[in-house]
Design a protein around this motif. Sequence first.
Motif, PDB file in Angstrom:
ATOM      1  N   GLU A  37       3.515   9.928  11.846  1.00  0.00           N
ATOM      2  CA  GLU A  37       3.694  10.417  10.474  1.00  0.00           C
ATOM      3  C   GLU A  37       2.335  10.728   9.832  1.00  0.00           C
ATOM      4  OE1 GLU A  37       6.167  11.313   8.790  1.00  0.00           O
ATOM      5  OE2 GLU A  37       5.608  11.166   6.674  1.00  0.00           O
ATOM      6  N   GLN A  38       1.341   9.914  10.135  1.00  0.00           N
ATOM      7  CA  GLN A  38       0.025  10.133   9.522  1.00  0.00           C
ATOM      8  C   GLN A  38      -0.610  11.441   9.979  1.00  0.00           C
ATOM      9  OE1 GLN A  38       0.644   7.904   6.907  1.00  0.00           O
ATOM     10  NE2 GLN A  38      -1.476   8.587   6.810  1.00  0.00           N
ATOM     11  N   VAL A  39      -0.328  11.851  11.222  1.00  0.00           N
ATOM     12  CA  VAL A  39      -0.860  13.144  11.700  1.00  0.00           C
ATOM     13  C   VAL A  39      -0.312  14.249  10.791  1.00  0.00           C
ATOM     14  CG1 VAL A  39      -0.873  14.778  13.636  1.00  0.00           C
ATOM     15  CG2 VAL A  39      -1.048  12.315  14.083  1.00  0.00           C
ATOM     16  N   GLU A  40       0.987  14.153  10.500  1.00  0.00           N
ATOM     17  CA  GLU A  40       1.635  15.150   9.645  1.00  0.00           C
ATOM     18  C   GLU A  40       1.104  15.078   8.211  1.00  0.00           C
ATOM     19  OE1 GLU A  40       5.948  15.173  10.222  1.00  0.00           O
ATOM     20  OE2 GLU A  40       6.075  15.866   8.148  1.00  0.00           O
ATOM     21  N   GLU A  41       0.945  13.860   7.700  1.00  0.00           N
ATOM     22  CA  GLU A  41       0.485  13.679   6.314  1.00  0.00           C
ATOM     23  C   GLU A  41      -0.904  14.300   6.117  1.00  0.00           C
ATOM     24  OE1 GLU A  41       2.649  12.759   4.169  1.00  0.00           O
ATOM     25  OE2 GLU A  41       2.922  10.598   4.080  1.00  0.00           O
ATOM     26  N   GLU A  42      -1.797  14.046   7.063  1.00  0.00           N
ATOM     27  CA  GLU A  42      -3.159  14.591   6.938  1.00  0.00           C
ATOM     28  C   GLU A  42      -3.132  16.114   7.079  1.00  0.00           C
ATOM     29  OE1 GLU A  42      -6.138  12.725   9.370  1.00  0.00           O
ATOM     30  OE2 GLU A  42      -5.392  10.723   8.901  1.00  0.00           O
ATOM     31  N   GLU A 102       8.992  10.007  -0.306  1.00  0.00           N
ATOM     32  CA  GLU A 102       8.763   9.642   1.106  1.00  0.00           C
ATOM     33  C   GLU A 102       8.031   8.312   1.212  1.00  0.00           C
ATOM     34  OE1 GLU A 102       6.882  12.526   3.586  1.00  0.00           O
ATOM     35  OE2 GLU A 102       8.573  13.904   3.497  1.00  0.00           O
ATOM     36  N   GLU A 103       7.036   8.122   0.341  1.00  0.00           N
ATOM     37  CA  GLU A 103       6.258   6.873   0.393  1.00  0.00           C
ATOM     38  C   GLU A 103       7.137   5.658   0.097  1.00  0.00           C
ATOM     39  OE1 GLU A 103       3.580   6.911   1.787  1.00  0.00           O
ATOM     40  OE2 GLU A 103       2.707   8.860   1.426  1.00  0.00           O
ATOM     41  N   SER A 104       8.098   5.839  -0.824  1.00  0.00           N
ATOM     42  CA  SER A 104       9.002   4.723  -1.134  1.00  0.00           C
ATOM     43  C   SER A 104       9.826   4.360   0.094  1.00  0.00           C
ATOM     44  CB  SER A 104       9.969   5.097  -2.258  1.00  0.00           C
ATOM     45  OG  SER A 104       9.247   5.518  -3.365  1.00  0.00           O
ATOM     46  N   VAL A 105      10.225   5.375   0.855  1.00  0.00           N
ATOM     47  CA  VAL A 105      10.993   5.101   2.081  1.00  0.00           C
ATOM     48  C   VAL A 105      10.079   4.444   3.126  1.00  0.00           C
ATOM     49  CG1 VAL A 105      12.409   6.101   3.914  1.00  0.00           C
ATOM     50  CG2 VAL A 105      12.606   6.985   1.595  1.00  0.00           C
ATOM     51  N   HIS A 106       8.826   4.909   3.213  1.00  0.00           N
ATOM     52  CA  HIS A 106       7.875   4.259   4.145  1.00  0.00           C
ATOM     53  C   HIS A 106       7.764   2.768   3.796  1.00  0.00           C
ATOM     54  CE1 HIS A 106       5.552   8.336   4.782  1.00  0.00           C
ATOM     55  NE2 HIS A 106       6.811   8.377   5.170  1.00  0.00           N
ATOM     56  N   ALA A 107       7.699   2.487   2.509  1.00  0.00           N
ATOM     57  CA  ALA A 107       7.587   1.084   2.068  1.00  0.00           C
ATOM     58  C   ALA A 107       8.822   0.302   2.501  1.00  0.00           C
ATOM     59  CB  ALA A 107       7.426   1.024   0.547  1.00  0.00           C
ATOM     60  N   HIS A 157      -6.901   9.800   0.541  1.00  0.00           N
ATOM     61  CA  HIS A 157      -6.001   8.639   0.526  1.00  0.00           C
ATOM     62  C   HIS A 157      -5.257   8.506   1.851  1.00  0.00           C
ATOM     63  CE1 HIS A 157      -3.424   5.518  -1.037  1.00  0.00           C
ATOM     64  NE2 HIS A 157      -2.390   6.171  -0.549  1.00  0.00           N
ATOM     65  N   GLU A 158      -4.772   9.630   2.372  1.00  0.00           N
ATOM     66  CA  GLU A 158      -4.028   9.570   3.639  1.00  0.00           C
ATOM     67  C   GLU A 158      -4.919   9.116   4.792  1.00  0.00           C
ATOM     68  OE1 GLU A 158      -0.919   9.488   4.081  1.00  0.00           O
ATOM     69  OE2 GLU A 158      -0.424   9.979   2.020  1.00  0.00           O
ATOM     70  N   CYS A 159      -6.205   9.478   4.745  1.00  0.00           N
ATOM     71  CA  CYS A 159      -7.125   9.015   5.806  1.00  0.00           C
ATOM     72  C   CYS A 159      -7.273   7.487   5.728  1.00  0.00           C
ATOM     73  CB  CYS A 159      -8.485   9.696   5.690  1.00  0.00           C
ATOM     74  SG  CYS A 159      -8.401  11.445   6.121  1.00  0.00           S
ATOM     75  N   PHE A 165       0.835  -1.217   0.000  1.00  0.00           N
ATOM     76  CA  PHE A 165       0.000   0.000   0.000  1.00  0.00           C
ATOM     77  C   PHE A 165       0.864   1.260   0.000  1.00  0.00           C
ATOM     78  CE2 PHE A 165      -3.590   2.749   1.109  1.00  0.00           C
ATOM     79  CZ  PHE A 165      -4.586   2.183   0.349  1.00  0.00           C
ATOM     80  N   GLU A 166       2.019   1.199   0.650  1.00  0.00           N
ATOM     81  CA  GLU A 166       2.932   2.354   0.640  1.00  0.00           C
ATOM     82  C   GLU A 166       3.487   2.554  -0.774  1.00  0.00           C
ATOM     83  OE1 GLU A 166       3.424   4.446   3.196  1.00  0.00           O
ATOM     84  OE2 GLU A 166       2.442   3.278   4.758  1.00  0.00           O
ATOM     85  N   LEU A 167       3.776   1.440  -1.458  1.00  0.00           N
ATOM     86  CA  LEU A 167       4.247   1.558  -2.848  1.00  0.00           C
ATOM     87  C   LEU A 167       3.124   2.099  -3.734  1.00  0.00           C
ATOM     88  CD1 LEU A 167       6.319  -1.758  -3.162  1.00  0.00           C
ATOM     89  CD2 LEU A 167       7.222   0.575  -3.063  1.00  0.00           C
TER      90      LEU A 167
HETATM   91 FE1  OFO Z   1       3.075   6.541   3.922  1.00  0.00          FE
HETATM   92  O1  OFO Z   1       2.258   8.102   4.419  1.00  0.00           O
HETATM   93 FE2  OFO Z   1       1.305   8.772   2.986  1.00  0.00          FE
HETATM   94  O2  OFO Z   1       0.503   7.284   2.421  1.00  0.00           O
END
Ligand code: OFO
Length: 186
Positions: free
Chosen positions: A132-137, A55-60, A99-101, A22-24
């Motif tokens: 991280e999700q708090v920041e993303e949203e 960033e998402e690639s690194v999350h993955a 998407h971030e939610c 899902f991160e990819l």
């Molecule tokens: Fe991986 O934080 Fe956005 O999706």
Amino acid sequence: MEGIIIMLTKKIEAALNDQLNFELYSAYIYMAMQAHLRFQGLNGFANWMQIQAQEESVHAMGFYNFIIDRGGKVVLKAIAQPKTEWKSVLAVFENTLEHECIVTSRINNIAALAESEKDFATRNFMQWYIGEQVEEESNANGIINDLKLAANSKETLLMLDRERAQRVFAFPLIPGGMKAPGAAAP
Ligand code: OFO
């Protein structure tokens, strides 16, 4: 007990592999948004999306490395095709927030699963993603607010576009998930 890795349960291993995928997929979505914005000549917003995709690639990779460190097997799956068109810049960022939610609720579900399975290493690992999700949203929400204030003013839109050109990539340091070359251990 020296040298014995406490293995992931099959359930947790599957959930982590799903989230790796899902991160990819997230990276893929933001690359598609980047391409759309570049096509419109909005290079500042496109820059923001490019960094988002990085960033998402690194999350993955965080999930990838954590699965391996816990004695699990990484299984890569097909990445779904993202959308290619949006009706406005506002629609792009509303889609980003939406998407971030979804990501947030998936991350929370993995944390809850880890708690119910008493896998505290995974629960601890998920904490970084929760923050991280708090920041993303909040980031997506901030841009949506700006775009709504800009309403139909082309000048303001261009100004906002230029502002987003300033965003630079900072390698996300994920505790327990970092093995990338050049990344300092947190
Ligand atoms: Fe991986 O934080 Fe956005 O999706």
